[in-house]
Design a protein around this motif. Structure first.
Motif, PDB file in Angstrom:
ATOM      1  N   ALA A 174       0.829  -1.206   0.000  1.00 28.91           N
ATOM      2  CA  ALA A 174       0.000   0.000   0.000  1.00 28.91           C
ATOM      3  C   ALA A 174       0.866   1.258   0.000  1.00 28.91           C
ATOM      4  CB  ALA A 174      -0.933  -0.013   1.205  1.00 28.91           C
ATOM      5  N   PHE A 175       1.905   1.233   0.858  1.00 25.47           N
ATOM      6  CA  PHE A 175       2.778   2.408   0.915  1.00 25.47           C
ATOM      7  C   PHE A 175       3.483   2.633  -0.422  1.00 25.47           C
ATOM      8  CE2 PHE A 175       6.929   4.355   1.571  1.00 25.47           C
ATOM      9  CZ  PHE A 175       6.581   5.522   2.232  1.00 25.47           C
ATOM     10  N   LEU A 176       3.995   1.560  -1.026  1.00 24.59           N
ATOM     11  CA  LEU A 176       4.718   1.690  -2.290  1.00 24.59           C
ATOM     12  C   LEU A 176       3.789   2.216  -3.390  1.00 24.59           C
ATOM     13  CD1 LEU A 176       7.348   1.249  -3.853  1.00 24.59           C
ATOM     14  CD2 LEU A 176       6.581  -1.088  -4.336  1.00 24.59           C
ATOM     15  N   ALA A 177       2.565   1.697  -3.447  1.00 21.08           N
ATOM     16  CA  ALA A 177       1.617   2.141  -4.471  1.00 21.08           C
ATOM     17  C   ALA A 177       1.296   3.627  -4.309  1.00 21.08           C
ATOM     18  CB  ALA A 177       0.342   1.303  -4.397  1.00 21.08           C
ATOM     19  N   LEU A 178       1.023   4.053  -3.077  1.00 20.80           N
ATOM     20  CA  LEU A 178       0.703   5.458  -2.841  1.00 20.80           C
ATOM     21  C   LEU A 178       1.915   6.357  -3.094  1.00 20.80           C
ATOM     22  CD1 LEU A 178      -1.496   5.169   0.368  1.00 20.80           C
ATOM     23  CD2 LEU A 178      -2.248   5.869  -1.906  1.00 20.80           C
ATOM     24  N   PHE A 179       3.100   5.878  -2.700  1.00 24.50           N
ATOM     25  CA  PHE A 179       4.304   6.676  -2.905  1.00 24.50           C
ATOM     26  C   PHE A 179       4.598   6.846  -4.394  1.00 24.50           C
ATOM     27  CE2 PHE A 179       8.712   7.944  -2.723  1.00 24.50           C
ATOM     28  CZ  PHE A 179       8.793   8.679  -1.544  1.00 24.50           C
ATOM     29  N   LEU A 180       4.413   5.785  -5.155  1.00 24.41           N
ATOM     30  CA  LEU A 180       4.619   5.882  -6.601  1.00 24.41           C
ATOM     31  C   LEU A 180       3.619   6.849  -7.224  1.00 24.41           C
ATOM     32  CD1 LEU A 180       5.334   2.158  -7.553  1.00 24.41           C
ATOM     33  CD2 LEU A 180       6.961   4.061  -7.643  1.00 24.41           C
ATOM     34  N   ARG A 181       2.374   6.768  -6.774  1.00 20.60           N
ATOM     35  CA  ARG A 181       1.366   7.683  -7.323  1.00 20.60           C
ATOM     36  C   ARG A 181       1.698   9.128  -6.987  1.00 20.60           C
ATOM     37  NH1 ARG A 181      -0.487  10.799  -9.560  1.00 20.60           N
ATOM     38  NH2 ARG A 181      -2.641  11.372 -10.081  1.00 20.60           N
ATOM     39  N   ALA A 182       2.249   9.342  -5.808  1.00 18.31           N
ATOM     40  CA  ALA A 182       2.534  10.710  -5.384  1.00 18.31           C
ATOM     41  C   ALA A 182       3.811  11.271  -5.999  1.00 18.31           C
ATOM     42  CB  ALA A 182       2.642  10.766  -3.862  1.00 18.31           C
ATOM     43  N   ARG A 219      -4.832  16.761  -5.190  1.00 18.23           N
ATOM     44  CA  ARG A 219      -5.079  16.986  -3.767  1.00 18.23           C
ATOM     45  C   ARG A 219      -3.864  16.518  -2.983  1.00 18.23           C
ATOM     46  NH1 ARG A 219     -11.441  15.094  -3.189  1.00 18.23           N
ATOM     47  NH2 ARG A 219     -12.281  16.581  -4.719  1.00 18.23           N
ATOM     48  N   ALA A 220      -2.839  17.372  -2.953  1.00 16.00           N
ATOM     49  CA  ALA A 220      -1.543  16.973  -2.423  1.00 16.00           C
ATOM     50  C   ALA A 220      -1.605  16.699  -0.912  1.00 16.00           C
ATOM     51  CB  ALA A 220      -0.520  18.060  -2.722  1.00 16.00           C
ATOM     52  N   ALA A 221      -2.247  17.589  -0.157  1.00 14.64           N
ATOM     53  CA  ALA A 221      -2.300  17.399   1.301  1.00 14.64           C
ATOM     54  C   ALA A 221      -3.030  16.108   1.659  1.00 14.64           C
ATOM     55  CB  ALA A 221      -2.985  18.604   1.951  1.00 14.64           C
ATOM     56  N   LEU A 222      -4.121  15.825   0.951  1.00 11.32           N
ATOM     57  CA  LEU A 222      -4.857  14.587   1.203  1.00 11.32           C
ATOM     58  C   LEU A 222      -4.013  13.365   0.861  1.00 11.32           C
ATOM     59  CD1 LEU A 222      -7.531  13.292   2.011  1.00 11.32           C
ATOM     60  CD2 LEU A 222      -8.281  13.484  -0.378  1.00 11.32           C
ATOM     61  N   MET A 223      -3.242  13.455  -0.242  1.00 12.89           N
ATOM     62  CA  MET A 223      -2.378  12.343  -0.618  1.00 12.89           C
ATOM     63  C   MET A 223      -1.307  12.117   0.435  1.00 12.89           C
ATOM     64  SD  MET A 223      -1.341   9.920  -2.568  1.00 12.89           S
ATOM     65  CE  MET A 223      -2.210  10.075  -4.138  1.00 12.89           C
ATOM     66  N   VAL A 225       7.804  16.884  -2.141  1.00  9.72           N
ATOM     67  CA  VAL A 225       7.262  16.816  -3.505  1.00  9.72           C
ATOM     68  C   VAL A 225       5.825  17.314  -3.567  1.00  9.72           C
ATOM     69  CG1 VAL A 225       6.524  15.213  -5.303  1.00  9.72           C
ATOM     70  CG2 VAL A 225       8.778  14.979  -4.266  1.00  9.72           C
ATOM     71  N   LEU A 226       5.009  16.900  -2.615  1.00 13.06           N
ATOM     72  CA  LEU A 226       3.572  17.135  -2.710  1.00 13.06           C
ATOM     73  C   LEU A 226       3.169  18.560  -2.340  1.00 13.06           C
ATOM     74  CD1 LEU A 226       2.254  13.783  -1.208  1.00 13.06           C
ATOM     75  CD2 LEU A 226       2.092  14.526  -3.589  1.00 13.06           C
ATOM     76  N   LEU A 227       3.829  19.147  -1.353  1.00 10.66           N
ATOM     77  CA  LEU A 227       3.423  20.459  -0.884  1.00 10.66           C
ATOM     78  C   LEU A 227       4.238  21.553  -1.562  1.00 10.66           C
ATOM     79  CD1 LEU A 227       3.059  19.621   2.918  1.00 10.66           C
ATOM     80  CD2 LEU A 227       1.317  19.546   1.120  1.00 10.66           C
ATOM     81  N   SER A 228       3.836  22.791  -1.349  1.00  2.83           N
ATOM     82  CA  SER A 228       4.538  23.920  -1.949  1.00  2.83           C
ATOM     83  C   SER A 228       4.528  25.096  -0.982  1.00  2.83           C
ATOM     84  CB  SER A 228       3.878  24.327  -3.272  1.00  2.83           C
ATOM     85  OG  SER A 228       2.526  24.706  -3.068  1.00  2.83           O
ATOM     86  N   GLY A 229       5.381  26.096  -1.272  1.00  4.16           N
ATOM     87  CA  GLY A 229       5.433  27.286  -0.441  1.00  4.16           C
ATOM     88  C   GLY A 229       5.919  26.991   0.970  1.00  4.16           C
ATOM     89  N   TRP A 230       5.443  27.803   1.913  1.00  4.19           N
ATOM     90  CA  TRP A 230       5.897  27.652   3.289  1.00  4.19           C
ATOM     91  C   TRP A 230       5.413  26.346   3.908  1.00  4.19           C
ATOM     92  CZ3 TRP A 230       2.241  27.071   7.094  1.00  4.19           C
ATOM     93  CH2 TRP A 230       0.932  27.452   6.762  1.00  4.19           C
ATOM     94  N   MET A 231       4.264  25.834   3.441  1.00  5.95           N
ATOM     95  CA  MET A 231       3.754  24.565   3.980  1.00  5.95           C
ATOM     96  C   MET A 231       4.725  23.425   3.731  1.00  5.95           C
ATOM     97  SD  MET A 231      -0.316  24.616   3.059  1.00  5.95           S
ATOM     98  CE  MET A 231      -0.431  22.931   3.677  1.00  5.95           C
ATOM     99  N   ARG A 232       5.428  23.483   2.559  1.00  3.59           N
ATOM    100  CA  ARG A 232       6.382  22.419   2.232  1.00  3.59           C
ATOM    101  C   ARG A 232       7.456  22.321   3.299  1.00  3.59           C
ATOM    102  NH1 ARG A 232       9.322  23.324  -3.278  1.00  3.59           N
ATOM    103  NH2 ARG A 232       7.581  22.121  -4.096  1.00  3.59           N
ATOM    104  N   TRP A 233       8.071  23.452   3.633  1.00  8.86           N
ATOM    105  CA  TRP A 233       9.206  23.418   4.545  1.00  8.86           C
ATOM    106  C   TRP A 233       8.770  23.151   5.978  1.00  8.86           C
ATOM    107  CZ3 TRP A 233      12.951  22.591   1.587  1.00  8.86           C
ATOM    108  CH2 TRP A 233      12.998  23.163   0.308  1.00  8.86           C
ATOM    109  N   VAL A 234       7.608  23.664   6.358  1.00  9.73           N
ATOM    110  CA  VAL A 234       7.094  23.347   7.693  1.00  9.73           C
ATOM    111  C   VAL A 234       6.824  21.850   7.823  1.00  9.73           C
ATOM    112  CG1 VAL A 234       5.147  23.669   9.266  1.00  9.73           C
ATOM    113  CG2 VAL A 234       6.139  25.646   8.099  1.00  9.73           C
ATOM    114  N   ALA A 235       6.165  21.277   6.798  1.00  7.66           N
ATOM    115  CA  ALA A 235       5.833  19.851   6.840  1.00  7.66           C
ATOM    116  C   ALA A 235       7.088  18.992   6.838  1.00  7.66           C
ATOM    117  CB  ALA A 235       4.941  19.496   5.643  1.00  7.66           C
ATOM    118  N   VAL A 236       8.063  19.355   6.011  1.00  6.34           N
ATOM    119  CA  VAL A 236       9.301  18.575   5.949  1.00  6.34           C
ATOM    120  C   VAL A 236      10.038  18.649   7.285  1.00  6.34           C
ATOM    121  CG1 VAL A 236      11.590  18.471   4.892  1.00  6.34           C
ATOM    122  CG2 VAL A 236       9.571  18.752   3.454  1.00  6.34           C
TER     123      VAL A 236
END
Length: 636
Positions: free
Chosen positions: A300-308, A317-321, A353-364
Motif C-alpha cells: 500500500a505504501f509503495l503504491a501510494l508513494f509511486l502515485r505521489a 489533492r496533495a495534502a490529502l495524498m 514533492v507534494l506540498l509547496s510554499g511555506w507549507m512544504r518546509w514546515v511539513a518537511v
C-alpha cells in the motif's frame, strides 16, 4: 550551439545540485561505514573514497553543457581501479561505493547494451566481493542490489535527467526543421501533382504549336494551351489558399518519451524502498499474521508513494495524498519496531514533492523531526555521527525524489514546448508557402494566361505576332517551372531589377500602358527579394482585379529609404480590402524592417513599400547572436 532558455538553465542547475548533493550523501554513507570499521584501515579507505567521489563528480556531475568530459576513458578507468581496490581491501564496508562506477558506466558509455552490461558486471563483482568476505548469499544479493545498484541508478537518473533537459533544448531547432522538411515534401508532392504537370503541358503544347506548320492546328492547340494555363492558375490559387487556412498537425518527431522518464523514476523509487524492507523482514521471525500485515502495508505504501512521486504525474489533492500516505507509513509502527519498519523515513521526501510554499518546509521539518525523535526513542544510544547519518540518509532520499519529480515535470514541459515550436514553425512555413505560391508563381502564370490568350486571339489575324506571344507564354511557363523549387525551399535571389521586365510585360499584355522610373539601388538580398515580391503581387492585382488603362511604376531612393510605388487608375472602391497576397507581403516587409501600405488616393490605387537602405543594427555579437535590423529596445 543553441542557447538554453532561462527555465531550462534553472532546471539544469537544480538537477546538477541534486546530483552533487546525492553523490556527497552516498559518499558520506560510505564514510560512516569506514568509521565503523577497522581503525587501521580508515586513512587509506578514506583517501580512496575521496578520490572516487572526486572522479565521479568530474565524470558525471558536470556544470557545463558538454555531454562527456575530456579524457573520460582514462578517468573512468581510474574509477574502476579505485572501485576494485576498495572491493578487495575493504569488502565489508565498500558495497555502497560501487554505485559510483556503476553510474559512470551508464552515463559515459553511449552504447546502451554495453553500458548496462558493465553495470551488471559491477553488481556481480560487488556480490562476489561480499561472498568472499563471508557474507551469506541473501545478504550479498541485497548489498549488490539494495546498495550498489540503488546508488548507481540514483546517480545515473539525477545526472541523466539534467542531460535530458539540455538535450531537449538542443534538439528543439532540429525537430522544427524535421517537421518543416516533412511539410516541404508534402508541398513538393502537391505542386508536382497539381501545378507542375499543367506547366509542363503548357510548354509541350506551345512547343508543338510553334513547331507546327499547319495553320488549322494552331487555334485548336492554342485553345488547349489557354485552358491548361487557366487551370494551372486556378490550381495555384487553390493550393495557396488551402495551405493558408489549414491547421498544422500536432505530431512531431521525438526521441525521448515520457514513459522512459517514468520508468526510471519507478525503478529508482522501488530500489529505494523495497530491498531494504525485504531484507529486514527476512532477518527476523514474526508471526504469520504480522508478516501478512507487513506485506500489505508495504504494498500500500509503495503504491501510494509511486502515485505521489512518479515524475510527470502531478497530484491534485496533495495534502490529502500526504495524509493517505502517512497511514501505511505510521500505522505498522504500532506492531513493528522502527528497525524493522522503515517507510516512515520516506515521508519527508513525499512532503517535499507534494506540498509547496511555506507549507512544504514546515511539513518537511515536522516530519524529519518526528522521524528523528521516534528513532531516538526506539533505538537510543545515538551518537552525533549516527544522528548526522540519519539526517543525511533521509535528506538524500528526499532530495532524490524531489529531483526526480522536478526534472520529470520539466522534461514534460520542454517536450510540450518543443512540440509547440515545431507546430509553430510548420504553421509559419505554410503561411510562407501560401504567400510565395500566390506572390511568386501567380504572376508568372498570369503572364502565361495573358500571353496564351493573346496568341489565341491573334492566331487568325497576325500569325507571326501570335507565335511571338505564344513563345513568350512558353518562356514564362518554363520560368514558373524553374521557380517551383524556390517556392518549396524558400525565397531565392529575386530582385526588383529582374522583376521590372516581367511586370512590364504582364501589364502590357493585359493592355495596360506602363510608365516606369526605376533607379539602381544597393539593397541587401532579403530586402530586394521582399520588394520584388511586392512588385509581383501588385502587378498581378492590376492584371486580374482592376480595369486599369494606365499604371506607373517608381523605384527610387529618398533620405536613405528605398521606395517602390505602383499606381493604377483602374481601382474598384468595392474591393479595396487586402487579400492573402498583401497580407503576406506586409509580413515579409516587416521582417526586413520595412513597411507596406495600400489604398485609394483620388481616382487611383497606390501600393507602396519602403525599406531602409542601411537598417540600424541593435547590439553586437558578443553573445554569438547576429544583430537584428530594425529592433528597438523598451523597458518592461
Amino acid at each position: 550551439m543553441p542557447v538554453l532558455s532561462r527555465s531550462a538553465v534553472s532546471g539544469v542547475r537544480v538537477a546538477r545540485l541534486v546530483a552533487a548533493v546525492a553523490s556527497c550523501g552516498f559518499a558520506f554513507g560510505g564514510f560512516v561505514g569506514i568509521v565503523n570499521g577497522d581503525p587501521a584501515e580508515r586513512p587509506v579507505a578514506t583517501a580512496l573514497l575521496v578520490a572516487l567521489l572526486a572522479l565521479h563528480l568530474r565524470n558525471c556531475v558536470r556544470w557545463s553543457q558538454e555531454p562527456r568530459p575530456a579524457g573520460w576513458p582514462w578517468t573512468l578507468a581510474a574509477q574502476v581501479v579505485l572501485t576494485v581496490a576498495g572491493m578487495i581491501w575493504f569488502a565489508d564496508t565498500w558495497y555502497g561505493n560501487s554505485g559510483f562506477a556503476a553510474a559512470a558506466f551508464l552515463l559515459l558509455i553511449r552504447r546502451r547494451w554495453l553500458a548496462w552490461t558493465c553495470f551488471g558486471v559491477v553488481l556481480a563483482a560487488q556480490a562476489a566481493s561480499t561472498l568472499a568476505e563471508g557474507f551469506g548469499p541473501a545478504e550479498s544479493l541485497y548489498l549488490a542490489i539494495g546498495q550498489a545498484a540503488f546508488a548507481g541508478i540514483v546517480l545515473y537518473v539525477v545526472a541523466r535527467l539534467a542531460d535530458m533537459v539540455t538535450d531537449l533544448q538542443r534538439t528543439r531547432a532540429s525537430l522544427a526543421e524535421a517537421a518543416v522538411a516533412r511539410e516541404r515534401a508534402a508541398f513538393t508532392k502537391q505542386l508536382g501533382e497539381r501545378v507542375a504537370g499543367s506547366l509542363e503541358g503548357i510548354v509541350a503544347g506551345g512547343r508543338k504549336v510553334l513547331e507546327s506548320g499547319r495553320s488549322e492546328d494552331v487555334r485548336e492547340r492554342l485553345a488547349a494551351s489557354v485552358d491548361t494555363a487557366r487551370a494551372a492558375l486556378k490550381e495555384t490559387r487553390s493550393v495557396a489558399h488551402g495551405h493558408r487556412g489549414e491547421r498544422p498537425s500536432a505530431a512531431v518527431a521525438d526521441d525521448l518519451t515520457t514513459t522512459g522518464v517514468t520508468v526510471l523514476g519507478v525503478m529508482t523509487i522501488c530500489l529505494m524502498i523495497v530491498p531494504n524492507e525485504v531484507r529486514r523482514i527476512f532477518r527476523v521471525d514474526v508471526p504469520v499474521l504480522h508478516e501478512a500485515i507487513f506485506w500489505v502495508a508495504l504494498a500500500a505504501f509503495l503504491a501510494l508513494f509511486l502515485r505521489a512521486c512518479v515524475p510527470g504525474r502531478p497530484v491534485k489533492r496533495a495534502a490529502l495524498m500526504l495524509f493517505a500516505l502517512g497511514i501505511p507509513a505510521v500505522a505498522p509502527l504500532l506492531i513493528f519496531e522502527l528497525d524493522l519498519w522503515h517507510p516512515v523515513y520516506f515521508l519527508p521526501g513525499a512532503g517535499l514533492v507534494l506540498l509547496s510554499g511555506w507549507m512544504r518546509w514546515v511539513a518537511v521539518a515536522v516530519l524529519l523531526g518526528g522521524v528523528l525523535a521516534l528513532w531516538n526513542v526506539q533505538l537510543g544510544d545515538s551518537t552525533v555521527l549516527s544522528a548526522v547519518y540519519e539526517v543525511v540518509w533521509i535528506s538524500v532520499r528526499a532530495l532524490v525524489v524531489y529531483g526526480l519529480v522536478n526534472m520529470g515535470t520539466l522534461v514534460v514541459a520542454l517536450k510540450a514546448a518543443r512540440a509547440e515550436l515545431a507546430r509553430t514553425e510548420v504553421a509559419r512555413e505554410r503561411l510562407r508557402f501560401a504567400g510565395d505560391l500566390h506572390d511568386l508563381l501567380g504572376l508568372r502564370l498570369s503572364v502565361v494566361v495573358l500571353k496564351s490568350d493573346l496568341a489565341f486571339r491573334l492566331a487568325g489575324r497576325d500569325a507571326e505576332r501570335a507565335r511571338t506571344e505564344l513563345s513568350a507564354a512558353v518562356d514564362a511557363a518554363r520560368q514558373a517551372l524553374a521557380e517551383l523549387g524556390t517556392i518549396v525551399s524558400g525565397p531565392g535571389e529575386m530582385s526588383v531589377a529582374q522583376e521590372v521586365g516581367t511586370a512590364t510585360a504582364a501589364l502590357s499584355a493585359a493592355g495596360v500602358s506602363v510608365r516606369s522610373s526605376v533607379s539602381v539601388l544597393e539593397l541587401d538580398s532579403e530586402a530586394d527579394a521582399a520588394l520584388a515580391a511586392v512588385l509581383r503581387e501588385g502587378t498581378a492585382n492590376i492584371v486580374w482585379h482592376s480595369s486599369a488603362v494606365r499604371a506607373e511604376l517608381v523605384f527610387e531612393e529618398k533620405d536613405g529609404v528605398a521606395w517602390l510605388r505602383l499606381t493604377n487608375d483602374g481601382v474598384s472602391r468595392d474591393a479595396v480590402e487586402p487579400g492573402i497576397g498583401l497580407e503576406s507581403l506586409a509580413g515579409r516587409m516587416r521582417a526586413v524592417g520595412g513597411e507596406l501600405t495600400s489604398g485609394i488616393r483620388g481616382d487611383r490605387f497606390v501600393l507602396e513599400a519602403s525599406v531602409p537602405l542601411q537598417p540600424p543594427l541593435i547590439g553586437g555579437d558578443l553573445d554569438g547572436v547576429d544583430p537584428v535590423a530594425g529592433v528597438e529596445l523598451h523597458e518592461r
